[in-house]
Scaffold this motif. Structure first.
Motif, PDB file in Angstrom:
ATOM      1  N   LEU A 108       0.517  -0.501  -0.491  1.00 33.60           N
ATOM      2  CA  LEU A 108      -0.169  -0.024  -0.002  1.00 33.60           C
ATOM      3  C   LEU A 108       0.707   1.272   0.054  1.00 33.60           C
ATOM      4  O   LEU A 108       0.516   2.414  -0.507  1.00 33.60           O
ATOM      5  CB  LEU A 108      -1.315   0.242   0.897  1.00 33.60           C
ATOM      6  CG  LEU A 108      -2.298  -0.693   1.204  1.00 33.60           C
ATOM      7  CD1 LEU A 108      -2.957  -1.149   2.512  1.00 33.60           C
ATOM      8  CD2 LEU A 108      -2.919  -0.862   0.303  1.00 33.60           C
ATOM      9  N   THR A 109       1.946   1.361   1.223  1.00 36.72           N
ATOM     10  CA  THR A 109       2.677   2.085   0.923  1.00 36.72           C
ATOM     11  C   THR A 109       3.546   2.127   0.105  1.00 36.72           C
ATOM     12  O   THR A 109       3.796   3.770  -1.234  1.00 36.72           O
ATOM     13  CB  THR A 109       3.562   2.421   2.221  1.00 36.72           C
ATOM     14  OG1 THR A 109       3.190   1.563   2.982  1.00 36.72           O
ATOM     15  CG2 THR A 109       5.196   3.410   2.030  1.00 36.72           C
ATOM     16  N   ALA A 110       4.150   1.715  -1.139  1.00 35.76           N
ATOM     17  CA  ALA A 110       4.658   1.729  -2.647  1.00 35.76           C
ATOM     18  C   ALA A 110       3.537   2.556  -3.810  1.00 35.76           C
ATOM     19  O   ALA A 110       3.699   2.884  -4.301  1.00 35.76           O
ATOM     20  CB  ALA A 110       5.465   0.049  -2.864  1.00 35.76           C
ATOM     21  N   THR A 111       2.397   1.992  -3.471  1.00 36.55           N
ATOM     22  CA  THR A 111       1.410   1.507  -4.541  1.00 36.55           C
ATOM     23  C   THR A 111       0.372   3.594  -4.066  1.00 36.55           C
ATOM     24  O   THR A 111       1.130   4.312  -5.199  1.00 36.55           O
ATOM     25  CB  THR A 111       0.016   1.044  -4.100  1.00 36.55           C
ATOM     26  OG1 THR A 111       0.380   0.246  -4.103  1.00 36.55           O
ATOM     27  CG2 THR A 111      -1.282   1.247  -5.139  1.00 36.55           C
ATOM     28  N   LEU A 112       0.844   4.504  -2.529  1.00 36.04           N
ATOM     29  CA  LEU A 112       0.914   5.204  -2.319  1.00 36.04           C
ATOM     30  C   LEU A 112       1.633   6.445  -2.952  1.00 36.04           C
ATOM     31  O   LEU A 112       1.614   7.305  -3.593  1.00 36.04           O
ATOM     32  CB  LEU A 112       0.324   5.534  -0.612  1.00 36.04           C
ATOM     33  CG  LEU A 112       0.274   6.956  -0.509  1.00 36.04           C
ATOM     34  CD1 LEU A 112      -0.715   7.523  -0.929  1.00 36.04           C
ATOM     35  CD2 LEU A 112      -0.426   6.748   1.134  1.00 36.04           C
ATOM     36  N   ARG A 113       2.928   5.832  -2.212  1.00 38.92           N
ATOM     37  CA  ARG A 113       4.274   6.339  -3.252  1.00 38.92           C
ATOM     38  C   ARG A 113       3.902   6.837  -4.592  1.00 38.92           C
ATOM     39  O   ARG A 113       4.156   7.698  -4.973  1.00 38.92           O
ATOM     40  CB  ARG A 113       5.617   6.250  -3.260  1.00 38.92           C
ATOM     41  CG  ARG A 113       6.534   7.101  -3.038  1.00 38.92           C
ATOM     42  CD  ARG A 113       7.870   6.547  -2.871  1.00 38.92           C
ATOM     43  NE  ARG A 113       8.066   6.280  -1.512  1.00 38.92           N
ATOM     44  CZ  ARG A 113       7.580   4.811  -0.705  1.00 38.92           C
ATOM     45  NH1 ARG A 113       6.992   3.881  -1.162  1.00 38.92           N
ATOM     46  NH2 ARG A 113       8.119   4.876   0.635  1.00 38.92           N
ATOM     47  N   GLN A 114       3.828   5.926  -5.385  1.00 35.31           N
ATOM     48  CA  GLN A 114       3.518   5.902  -7.114  1.00 35.31           C
ATOM     49  C   GLN A 114       2.571   6.452  -7.160  1.00 35.31           C
ATOM     50  O   GLN A 114       2.874   7.082  -8.231  1.00 35.31           O
ATOM     51  CB  GLN A 114       3.767   3.780  -7.590  1.00 35.31           C
ATOM     52  CG  GLN A 114       3.124   3.918  -8.706  1.00 35.31           C
ATOM     53  CD  GLN A 114       3.445   2.352  -9.391  1.00 35.31           C
ATOM     54  OE1 GLN A 114       3.331   1.471  -8.419  1.00 35.31           O
ATOM     55  NE2 GLN A 114       3.468   2.676 -10.665  1.00 35.31           N
ATOM     56  N   GLU A 115       1.419   6.482  -6.711  1.00 34.66           N
ATOM     57  CA  GLU A 115      -0.090   7.320  -7.220  1.00 34.66           C
ATOM     58  C   GLU A 115       0.592   8.448  -7.285  1.00 34.66           C
ATOM     59  O   GLU A 115       0.156   9.157  -7.629  1.00 34.66           O
ATOM     60  CB  GLU A 115      -1.764   6.759  -6.016  1.00 34.66           C
ATOM     61  CG  GLU A 115      -1.786   4.935  -6.625  1.00 34.66           C
ATOM     62  CD  GLU A 115      -2.841   4.948  -6.147  1.00 34.66           C
ATOM     63  OE1 GLU A 115      -3.470   5.755  -5.298  1.00 34.66           O
ATOM     64  OE2 GLU A 115      -3.032   3.725  -6.762  1.00 34.66           O
ATOM     65  N   ALA A 116       0.914   8.822  -6.367  1.00 37.98           N
ATOM     66  CA  ALA A 116       1.499  10.362  -5.478  1.00 37.98           C
ATOM     67  C   ALA A 116       2.339  11.494  -6.898  1.00 37.98           C
ATOM     68  O   ALA A 116       2.313  12.225  -7.251  1.00 37.98           O
ATOM     69  CB  ALA A 116       1.678  10.399  -4.169  1.00 37.98           C
ATOM     70  N   HIS A 117       3.253  10.106  -6.858  1.00 38.05           N
ATOM     71  CA  HIS A 117       4.498  10.935  -7.930  1.00 38.05           C
ATOM     72  C   HIS A 117       3.521  10.412  -9.625  1.00 38.05           C
ATOM     73  O   HIS A 117       3.717  11.642  -9.881  1.00 38.05           O
ATOM     74  CB  HIS A 117       6.322   9.857  -8.124  1.00 38.05           C
ATOM     75  CG  HIS A 117       6.515  10.084  -6.649  1.00 38.05           C
ATOM     76  ND1 HIS A 117       7.661  10.605  -6.784  1.00 38.05           N
ATOM     77  CD2 HIS A 117       7.044   8.929  -5.970  1.00 38.05           C
ATOM     78  CE1 HIS A 117       8.008  10.680  -5.814  1.00 38.05           C
ATOM     79  NE2 HIS A 117       7.575   9.234  -5.477  1.00 38.05           N
TER      80      HIS A 117
END
Length: 346
Positions: free
Chosen positions: A75-84
């Protein structure tokens, strides 16, 4: 009405209220919920303490298994990817908009510069035309004055010609009377010659002297008539020259009026171009305002991106600290001690 101060309990209450409404409990939102009271640094410190306590309670009440940790990492990686991805998309759109606006601004600035250059050239030409027009008006005034003087001179010359003609007529009348008198005298002499031959012979010398005097008078009068005829011819020539000068002055006046009308038309064209330049300048000002607003929005987006990245970093740090705490408390990953991920609920 703003409150006198804030404490941790008030921050917890505001945070829970925002979470219950489904809103993000950010520092600004909590401060608004508290009535715009309290410094952001104090609210941030209380939020940090609350998150640490929440993490500690989660560590005490529900131990995380490997799938949960994997899910958190994912989830953290997905959140970071979506934010970027969102930030990059916004950045790319902003760049395209900024390039388009800069190109349009450059184009409009070029148009305005060209129009200003053309306007300056035409203003200079207009000033020259106005100076020339003033000179022409001054010349026209002088010509009008000279024309009036010429007309006055023509009137005076006409009066002189009339007077001379009257004098000529008077001289001719006298000459005719003299001629008639002489003819009458000759006739009288001829009629009385036979009767008064003796008297005639006596008076012949006297009559001849009188005839000579009359002839001399007649010659003088004829010379006067010749001089008057010469003066009359000279006056007629002067009148013709004055009339020609008057015609030239009238033609020059009509030409000046035509140039004045043409200059007025050109002035109207210049006024229309000035209005068009003012509309271009207004459009340029509007585009500059849009560019400024877009720049401010870009800065806010970058600030939001930085804040989002900071929140992601804080959450990653909390997850890593949580994992470290679990590893420290349980001596290894949960699930390996009991051989099954579900043993932690037994």
């Amino acid at each position: 009405m703003a409150r006198g101060g804030i404490n941790k309990a008030l921050v917890i209450e505001a945070r829970d209220t925002l979470l219950n409404r489904g809103e993000n409990p950010s520092i600004d939102a909590i401060r608004v919920e508290l009535g715009n009271t309290g410094s952001k640094s104090t609210i941030h410190r209380y939020l940090k303490e609350i998150e640490e306590e929440s993490s500690a309670r989660l560590d005490d009440e529900a131990l995380l298994s490997e799938p949960i940790k994997a899910l958190i990492s994912k989830l953290t990686a997905t959140l970071r990817q979506e934010a970027h991805s969102i930030v990059e998309s916004n950045k790319e759109q902003n760049q395209h908009r900024e390039q388009a606006l800069k190109a349009r601004i450059t184009e409009l600035e070029g148009i305005v510069a060209s129009q200003e250059k053309t306007l300056n050239t035409k203003e200079e030409a207009l000033q020259e035309k106005l100076v020339e027009l003033g000179e022409r008006k001054s010349l026209e005034g002088r010509l009008s004055s000279e024309l009036a003087e010429a007309k006055q001179a023509i009137t005076e010359q006409n009066a002189i010609v009339t007077e001379k003609q009257s004098h000529i007529d008077s001289l001719e009348e006298k000459h005719r009377h003299n001629r008639d008198a002489m003819e009458h005298y000759r006739q009288s002499v001829k009629e009385q010659r036979e009767q008064d031959q003796r008297n005639h012979e006596q008076q012949l010398h006297q009559l001849q002297a009188e005839i000579r005097a009359l002839n001399q008078t007649l010659s003088v009068k004829q010379n006067d008539i010749t001089g008057l005829n010469k003066d009359n011819g000279r006056l007629v020539a002067e009148i013709s020259a004055a009339q020609k000068t008057l015609a030239e002055l009238q033609a020059e006046s009509r030409k000046n009026h035509a140039q004045i009308d043409a200059q007025a038309s050109e002035n109207n064209v210049l006024k229309n171009e000035i209005k068009k330049n003012e509309s271009h300048i207004s459009e340029l000002e509007l585009l500059r305002k849009k560019h400024k607003a877009l720049t401010e929005w870009k800065e806010k987006s970058l600030l939001a991106q930085a804040k989002l990245e900071a929140e992601v970093a804080v959450k990653n740090e909390l997850v890593e600290r949580l994992l470290k705490e679990k590893s420290k408390n349980f001596g290894g990953p949960v699930g390996k001690e009991c051989g099954s991920p579900d043993c932690e609920y037994d």
